[in-house]
Design a protein around this motif. Structure first.
Motif, PDB file in Angstrom:
ATOM      1  N   UNK A  42      22.185  38.793  43.048  1.00  0.00           N
ATOM      2  CA  UNK A  42      23.640  38.936  43.074  1.00  0.00           C
ATOM      3  C   UNK A  42      24.189  39.589  41.815  1.00  0.00           C
ATOM      4  N   UNK A  43      23.486  39.484  40.712  1.00  0.00           N
ATOM      5  CA  UNK A  43      23.958  40.101  39.470  1.00  0.00           C
ATOM      6  C   UNK A  43      23.929  41.619  39.514  1.00  0.00           C
ATOM      7  N   UNK A  44      23.272  42.190  40.500  1.00  0.00           N
ATOM      8  CA  UNK A  44      23.287  43.641  40.673  1.00  0.00           C
ATOM      9  C   UNK A  44      24.619  44.126  41.228  1.00  0.00           C
ATOM     10  N   UNK A  45      25.445  43.204  41.730  1.00  0.00           N
ATOM     11  CA  UNK A  45      26.754  43.533  42.300  1.00  0.00           C
ATOM     12  C   UNK A  45      27.820  43.088  41.312  1.00  0.00           C
ATOM     13  N   UNK A  46      28.823  43.939  41.109  1.00  0.00           N
ATOM     14  CA  UNK A  46      29.926  43.602  40.212  1.00  0.00           C
ATOM     15  C   UNK A  46      31.125  43.166  41.045  1.00  0.00           C
ATOM     16  N   UNK A  47      31.758  42.079  40.617  1.00  0.00           N
ATOM     17  CA  UNK A  47      32.943  41.549  41.300  1.00  0.00           C
ATOM     18  C   UNK A  47      33.998  41.235  40.250  1.00  0.00           C
ATOM     19  N   UNK A  48      35.128  41.932  40.305  1.00  0.00           N
ATOM     20  CA  UNK A  48      36.235  41.746  39.363  1.00  0.00           C
ATOM     21  C   UNK A  48      35.758  41.884  37.910  1.00  0.00           C
ATOM     22  N   UNK A  49      34.840  42.796  37.668  1.00  0.00           N
ATOM     23  CA  UNK A  49      34.353  43.046  36.322  1.00  0.00           C
ATOM     24  C   UNK A  49      33.230  42.142  35.873  1.00  0.00           C
ATOM     25  N   UNK A  50      32.816  41.201  36.697  1.00  0.00           N
ATOM     26  CA  UNK A  50      31.745  40.274  36.345  1.00  0.00           C
ATOM     27  C   UNK A  50      30.573  40.461  37.300  1.00  0.00           C
ATOM     28  N   UNK A  53      26.523  37.039  40.538  1.00  0.00           N
ATOM     29  CA  UNK A  53      25.800  35.780  40.347  1.00  0.00           C
ATOM     30  C   UNK A  53      26.470  34.901  39.302  1.00  0.00           C
ATOM     31  N   UNK A  54      26.903  35.517  38.204  1.00  0.00           N
ATOM     32  CA  UNK A  54      27.630  34.783  37.166  1.00  0.00           C
ATOM     33  C   UNK A  54      28.946  34.246  37.723  1.00  0.00           C
ATOM     34  N   UNK A  55      29.648  35.074  38.505  1.00  0.00           N
ATOM     35  CA  UNK A  55      30.939  34.648  39.061  1.00  0.00           C
ATOM     36  C   UNK A  55      30.761  33.448  39.985  1.00  0.00           C
ATOM     37  N   UNK A  56      29.735  33.473  40.838  1.00  0.00           N
ATOM     38  CA  UNK A  56      29.484  32.332  41.726  1.00  0.00           C
ATOM     39  C   UNK A  56      29.179  31.075  40.923  1.00  0.00           C
TER      40      UNK A  56
END
Length: 88
Positions: A42-50, A53-56
């Protein structure tokens, strides 16, 4: 809460327990699965700048938990109506 008979009471609690366990399984899958086990993917995908995986791990699991609370309320109210034990 009063049930018409013991069979209805047992059925109600069986369905309620099944609902609670299924919602907990979803929450565990999201928090443990997406936040720990699948974090590298999941860390290969960026979501809202994060990284996702970190965001989850930091926020996503909490949002899912809050959403599951609302799902439980709706499903529990429907279950109460089904067994005719809703609050008046």
């Amino acid at each position: 809460m009063s049930f018409e008979n013991n069979d209805k009471a047992a059925g109600y609690w069986r369905e309620n327990l099944r609902l609670v366990l299924s919602l907990l399984a979803i929450w565990a899958a999201v928090s443990f699965g997406c936040g720990i086990l699948l974090v590298d993917v999941l860390n290969e995908i960026t979501f809202m700048g994060f990284k996702l995986g970190f965001w989850f791990a930091q926020q996503g699991a909490m949002y899912v938990f809050v959403a599951l609370i609302f799902v439980y309320v709706a499903k529990a109210n429907a279950l109460d109506k089904k067994y005719n034990v809703q609050e008046d």
